[in-house]
Write a protein that holds these residues in place. Structure first.
Motif, PDB file in Angstrom:
ATOM      1  N   THR A  43      38.807 -43.075   7.330  1.00  0.00           N
ATOM      2  CA  THR A  43      38.461 -41.698   6.979  1.00  0.00           C
ATOM      3  C   THR A  43      39.194 -40.654   7.800  1.00  0.00           C
ATOM      4  O   THR A  43      39.275 -39.499   7.383  1.00  0.00           O
ATOM      5  CB  THR A  43      36.955 -41.454   7.167  1.00  0.00           C
ATOM      6  N   ARG A  86      33.562 -43.172   0.372  1.00  0.00           N
ATOM      7  CA  ARG A  86      34.215 -42.815  -0.882  1.00  0.00           C
ATOM      8  C   ARG A  86      33.354 -41.863  -1.700  1.00  0.00           C
ATOM      9  O   ARG A  86      33.851 -40.900  -2.270  1.00  0.00           O
ATOM     10  CB  ARG A  86      34.494 -44.077  -1.708  1.00  0.00           C
ATOM     11  N   TRP A  89      33.495 -38.397  -0.360  1.00  0.00           N
ATOM     12  CA  TRP A  89      34.746 -37.746  -0.748  1.00  0.00           C
ATOM     13  C   TRP A  89      34.663 -37.252  -2.189  1.00  0.00           C
ATOM     14  O   TRP A  89      35.124 -36.168  -2.516  1.00  0.00           O
ATOM     15  CB  TRP A  89      35.922 -38.694  -0.593  1.00  0.00           C
ATOM     16  N   ARG A  90      34.106 -38.081  -3.072  1.00  0.00           N
ATOM     17  CA  ARG A  90      33.982 -37.677  -4.474  1.00  0.00           C
ATOM     18  C   ARG A  90      33.101 -36.442  -4.611  1.00  0.00           C
ATOM     19  O   ARG A  90      33.433 -35.515  -5.363  1.00  0.00           O
ATOM     20  CB  ARG A  90      33.396 -38.821  -5.304  1.00  0.00           C
ATOM     21  N   ARG A  91      31.956 -36.437  -3.915  1.00  0.00           N
ATOM     22  CA  ARG A  91      31.072 -35.280  -3.980  1.00  0.00           C
ATOM     23  C   ARG A  91      31.752 -34.037  -3.419  1.00  0.00           C
ATOM     24  O   ARG A  91      31.632 -32.947  -3.972  1.00  0.00           O
ATOM     25  CB  ARG A  91      29.763 -35.553  -3.234  1.00  0.00           C
ATOM     26  N   LEU A  92      32.480 -34.200  -2.317  1.00  0.00           N
ATOM     27  CA  LEU A  92      33.191 -33.075  -1.721  1.00  0.00           C
ATOM     28  C   LEU A  92      34.272 -32.553  -2.656  1.00  0.00           C
ATOM     29  O   LEU A  92      34.418 -31.347  -2.847  1.00  0.00           O
ATOM     30  CB  LEU A  92      33.801 -33.486  -0.382  1.00  0.00           C
ATOM     31  N   ARG A  93      35.012 -33.464  -3.286  1.00  0.00           N
ATOM     32  CA  ARG A  93      36.056 -33.064  -4.224  1.00  0.00           C
ATOM     33  C   ARG A  93      35.442 -32.336  -5.425  1.00  0.00           C
ATOM     34  O   ARG A  93      35.954 -31.313  -5.876  1.00  0.00           O
ATOM     35  CB  ARG A  93      36.850 -34.292  -4.676  1.00  0.00           C
ATOM     36  N   ALA A  94      34.318 -32.836  -5.919  1.00  0.00           N
ATOM     37  CA  ALA A  94      33.648 -32.178  -7.046  1.00  0.00           C
ATOM     38  C   ALA A  94      33.119 -30.806  -6.641  1.00  0.00           C
ATOM     39  O   ALA A  94      33.215 -29.844  -7.399  1.00  0.00           O
ATOM     40  CB  ALA A  94      32.509 -33.053  -7.564  1.00  0.00           C
ATOM     41  N   ARG A  96      34.333 -28.863  -4.296  1.00  0.00           N
ATOM     42  CA  ARG A  96      35.486 -27.965  -4.154  1.00  0.00           C
ATOM     43  C   ARG A  96      35.989 -27.511  -5.515  1.00  0.00           C
ATOM     44  O   ARG A  96      36.347 -26.346  -5.695  1.00  0.00           O
ATOM     45  CB  ARG A  96      36.605 -28.655  -3.383  1.00  0.00           C
ATOM     46  N   ALA A  97      36.037 -28.430  -6.476  1.00  0.00           N
ATOM     47  CA  ALA A  97      36.480 -28.059  -7.825  1.00  0.00           C
ATOM     48  C   ALA A  97      35.516 -27.046  -8.435  1.00  0.00           C
ATOM     49  O   ALA A  97      35.933 -26.067  -9.054  1.00  0.00           O
ATOM     50  CB  ALA A  97      36.582 -29.297  -8.719  1.00  0.00           C
ATOM     51  N   ARG A 100      36.069 -23.730  -6.811  1.00  0.00           N
ATOM     52  CA  ARG A 100      37.344 -23.134  -7.216  1.00  0.00           C
ATOM     53  C   ARG A 100      37.216 -22.454  -8.582  1.00  0.00           C
ATOM     54  O   ARG A 100      37.782 -21.395  -8.812  1.00  0.00           O
ATOM     55  CB  ARG A 100      38.421 -24.216  -7.247  1.00  0.00           C
TER      56      ARG A 100
END
Length: 181
Positions: A43, A86, A89-94, A96-97, A100
């Motif tokens: 990580t 993992r 990371w997916r939750r963080l990426r979602a 952020r999207a 945005r």
């Protein structure tokens, strides 16, 4: 659960399986730090690595009676910790999207003219105010307002006329009549 074969990535840091009858406390003490190091390498975030491994150990503790029968319970804990990392990371990426594409709009407060108009409208009789709002804000025609209110079209015209006169007088009293009428 699949056990890593020799030569696979991560086998250099493999942990020894628990000895028969090893307590969870002993297993935790022996494996927490090496697993955190492995997750930190994955990580690049020590706090996330510690949180992921701690979450995996929490899940392992709930299943300890079954895990002691595995060839390598530490591999199970590592697998769960990697999945936890993992998923974060997916939750963080979602998130952020979402941030945005769904930025909160900051709307300025009402202008002094709008406040004066709202106060002046509040002084009107309800049927006059409703007629003015339906005609000027909702863009309904006189016939539509008459149908909605269950009155004759002439009554709506009268409400609009009287409402406009009263609104103009209320706005003149506030010093803003010339701008709105």
């Amino acid at each position: 659960m699949r056990q890593p074969h020799s030569g696979e990535i991560g086998t250099e840091l493999s942990l020894p399986p628990p000895a028969g009858g090893e307590s969870f406390d002993d297993f935790y003490a022996a494996n927490f730090q090496p697993l955190v190091l492995q997750l930190y390498a994955y990580t690049a975030d020590l706090t996330q690595a510690q949180d992921s491994v701690q979450e995996a150990f929490t899940r392992a503790w709930q299943r300890w009676d079954r895990l002691t029968k595995y060839d390598n319970p530490a591999a199970w804990v590592r697998h769960v910790a990697l999945n936890v990392a993992r998923n974060r990371w997916r939750r963080l990426r979602a998130a952020r999207a979402h941030a945005r594409f769904h930025r909160q709009e900051v709307v300025a407060g009402p202008s002094p003219d709008r406040v004066a108009l709202a106060r002046a409208l509040a002084t009107l009789p309800e049927n006059h105010r409703r007629a003015l709002v339906l005609f000027h804000v909702a863009d309904l025609g006189i016939g539509e307002i008459a149908d909605q209110e269950g009155v004759a079209a002439g009554t709506v015209k009268s409400w609009l006329h009287r409402g406009r006169l009263a609104l103009a007088a209320a706005l003149d009293d506030s010093g803003r009549g010339e701008r709105h009428v």
